[in-house]
Write a protein that holds these residues in place. Structure first.
Motif, PDB file in Angstrom:
ATOM      1  N   THR A  13       0.830  -1.205   0.000  1.00  0.00           N
ATOM      2  CA  THR A  13       0.000   0.000   0.000  1.00  0.00           C
ATOM      3  C   THR A  13       0.864   1.253   0.000  1.00  0.00           C
ATOM      4  N   ILE A  14       1.888   1.273   0.831  1.00  0.00           N
ATOM      5  CA  ILE A  14       2.787   2.431   0.883  1.00  0.00           C
ATOM      6  C   ILE A  14       3.517   2.602  -0.441  1.00  0.00           C
ATOM      7  N   LEU A  15       3.973   1.501  -1.025  1.00  0.00           N
ATOM      8  CA  LEU A  15       4.660   1.577  -2.316  1.00  0.00           C
ATOM      9  C   LEU A  15       3.723   2.109  -3.393  1.00  0.00           C
ATOM     10  N   HIS A  16       2.490   1.657  -3.386  1.00  0.00           N
ATOM     11  CA  HIS A  16       1.514   2.131  -4.377  1.00  0.00           C
ATOM     12  C   HIS A  16       1.287   3.639  -4.245  1.00  0.00           C
ATOM     13  N   ARG A  17       1.127   4.116  -3.019  1.00  0.00           N
ATOM     14  CA  ARG A  17       0.919   5.559  -2.792  1.00  0.00           C
ATOM     15  C   ARG A  17       2.156   6.366  -3.163  1.00  0.00           C
ATOM     16  N   ALA A  18       3.333   5.841  -2.842  1.00  0.00           N
ATOM     17  CA  ALA A  18       4.577   6.549  -3.181  1.00  0.00           C
ATOM     18  C   ALA A  18       4.755   6.637  -4.691  1.00  0.00           C
ATOM     19  N   LEU A  19       4.417   5.571  -5.404  1.00  0.00           N
ATOM     20  CA  LEU A  19       4.517   5.605  -6.864  1.00  0.00           C
ATOM     21  C   LEU A  19       3.498   6.560  -7.458  1.00  0.00           C
ATOM     22  N   ASP A  20       2.303   6.625  -6.885  1.00  0.00           N
ATOM     23  CA  ASP A  20       1.309   7.612  -7.338  1.00  0.00           C
ATOM     24  C   ASP A  20       1.817   9.037  -7.136  1.00  0.00           C
ATOM     25  N   LEU A  21       2.416   9.290  -5.989  1.00  0.00           N
ATOM     26  CA  LEU A  21       2.953  10.617  -5.695  1.00  0.00           C
ATOM     27  C   LEU A  21       4.097  10.966  -6.648  1.00  0.00           C
ATOM     28  N   TYR A  22       4.969   9.998  -6.931  1.00  0.00           N
ATOM     29  CA  TYR A  22       6.087  10.258  -7.842  1.00  0.00           C
ATOM     30  C   TYR A  22       5.593  10.514  -9.267  1.00  0.00           C
ATOM     31  N   LYS A  23       4.527   9.814  -9.682  1.00  0.00           N
ATOM     32  CA  LYS A  23       3.934  10.100 -10.990  1.00  0.00           C
ATOM     33  C   LYS A  23       3.436  11.533 -11.058  1.00  0.00           C
ATOM     34  N   LEU A  24       2.788  11.973 -10.012  1.00  0.00           N
ATOM     35  CA  LEU A  24       2.297  13.342  -9.960  1.00  0.00           C
ATOM     36  C   LEU A  24       3.445  14.353 -10.005  1.00  0.00           C
ATOM     37  N   VAL A  25       4.518  14.070  -9.303  1.00  0.00           N
ATOM     38  CA  VAL A  25       5.685  14.965  -9.308  1.00  0.00           C
ATOM     39  C   VAL A  25       6.302  15.036 -10.700  1.00  0.00           C
ATOM     40  N   ILE A  26       6.384  13.931 -11.393  1.00  0.00           N
ATOM     41  CA  ILE A  26       6.944  13.928 -12.750  1.00  0.00           C
ATOM     42  C   ILE A  26       6.055  14.725 -13.695  1.00  0.00           C
ATOM     43  N   VAL A  27       4.753  14.541 -13.604  1.00  0.00           N
ATOM     44  CA  VAL A  27       3.835  15.288 -14.476  1.00  0.00           C
ATOM     45  C   VAL A  27       3.934  16.783 -14.194  1.00  0.00           C
ATOM     46  N   ILE A  28       3.987  17.175 -12.936  1.00  0.00           N
ATOM     47  CA  ILE A  28       4.129  18.594 -12.593  1.00  0.00           C
ATOM     48  C   ILE A  28       5.454  19.139 -13.101  1.00  0.00           C
ATOM     49  N   SER A  29       6.514  18.359 -12.986  1.00  0.00           N
ATOM     50  CA  SER A  29       7.822  18.793 -13.481  1.00  0.00           C
ATOM     51  C   SER A  29       7.811  19.001 -14.989  1.00  0.00           C
ATOM     52  N   VAL A  30       7.143  18.112 -15.697  1.00  0.00           N
ATOM     53  CA  VAL A  30       7.052  18.252 -17.154  1.00  0.00           C
ATOM     54  C   VAL A  30       6.238  19.485 -17.520  1.00  0.00           C
ATOM     55  N   LEU A  31       5.119  19.682 -16.846  1.00  0.00           N
ATOM     56  CA  LEU A  31       4.282  20.847 -17.141  1.00  0.00           C
ATOM     57  C   LEU A  31       5.010  22.151 -16.824  1.00  0.00           C
ATOM     58  N   ILE A  32       5.754  22.190 -15.746  1.00  0.00           N
ATOM     59  CA  ILE A  32       6.500  23.409 -15.402  1.00  0.00           C
ATOM     60  C   ILE A  32       7.620  23.656 -16.398  1.00  0.00           C
ATOM     61  N   SER A  33       8.206  22.600 -16.931  1.00  0.00           N
ATOM     62  CA  SER A  33       9.307  22.790 -17.882  1.00  0.00           C
ATOM     63  C   SER A  33       8.833  23.428 -19.190  1.00  0.00           C
ATOM     64  N   TRP A  34       7.557  23.345 -19.485  1.00  0.00           N
ATOM     65  CA  TRP A  34       7.032  23.939 -20.717  1.00  0.00           C
ATOM     66  C   TRP A  34       6.963  25.454 -20.661  1.00  0.00           C
ATOM     67  N   VAL A  35       6.933  26.031 -19.459  1.00  0.00           N
ATOM     68  CA  VAL A  35       6.757  27.477 -19.345  1.00  0.00           C
ATOM     69  C   VAL A  35       8.051  28.212 -19.025  1.00  0.00           C
ATOM     70  N   ASN A  36       9.201  27.543 -19.120  1.00  0.00           N
ATOM     71  CA  ASN A  36      10.507  28.151 -18.879  1.00  0.00           C
ATOM     72  C   ASN A  36      10.560  28.824 -17.510  1.00  0.00           C
ATOM     73  N   PRO A  37      10.573  28.022 -16.443  1.00  0.00           N
ATOM     74  CA  PRO A  37      10.500  28.575 -15.090  1.00  0.00           C
ATOM     75  C   PRO A  37      11.821  29.205 -14.650  1.00  0.00           C
ATOM     76  N   ASP A  38      11.746  29.971 -13.598  1.00  0.00           N
ATOM     77  CA  ASP A  38      12.933  30.559 -12.976  1.00  0.00           C
ATOM     78  C   ASP A  38      13.720  29.430 -12.302  1.00  0.00           C
ATOM     79  N   PRO A  39      14.985  29.192 -12.691  1.00  0.00           N
ATOM     80  CA  PRO A  39      15.732  28.072 -12.113  1.00  0.00           C
ATOM     81  C   PRO A  39      16.081  28.266 -10.638  1.00  0.00           C
ATOM     82  N   PHE A  40      15.934  29.481 -10.107  1.00  0.00           N
ATOM     83  CA  PHE A  40      16.250  29.723  -8.705  1.00  0.00           C
ATOM     84  C   PHE A  40      15.026  29.628  -7.797  1.00  0.00           C
ATOM     85  N   ASN A  41      13.867  29.348  -8.361  1.00  0.00           N
ATOM     86  CA  ASN A  41      12.652  29.168  -7.580  1.00  0.00           C
ATOM     87  C   ASN A  41      12.792  27.883  -6.760  1.00  0.00           C
TER      88      ASN A  41
END
Length: 93
Positions: A13-41
């Protein structure tokens, strides 16, 4: 024997939740990379610190992960996470 069973179920159960959270982090990282974010944020730095080690490993190991200007390493990582959720997690239950 039920202690081992409960432990494996809790770990699954913990592994499943951690993998779900990591998927969300990857998707957010990809979406943020499209808008050329401030690298010091701090948010951008945190996302890069969490995702870049695995994504750079995929880029180094699989030469087809980068097609011209298109980086497919997040897609490959998401597929690996999906496989882990379909194979590893049910095996632990």
């Amino acid at each position: 024997m039920f202690l081992i069973s409960n432990f494996l179920e809790a770990f699954g159960t913990i592994l499943h939740r951690a993998l779900d959270l990591y998927k969300l982090v990857i998707v957010i990282s990809v979406l943020i990379s499209w808008v050329n974010p401030d690298p010091f944020n701090p948010l951008v730095r945190g996302l890069r610190a969490v995702t870049e080690p695995l994504l750079s490993l995929i880029r180094r190991r699989l030469p087809f992960a980068i097609l011209g200007f298109l980086d497919l390493s997040p897609v490959i990582v998401l597929l690996l996470i999906w496989f882990a959720q379909l194979f590893l997690v049910p095996s632990l239950f």
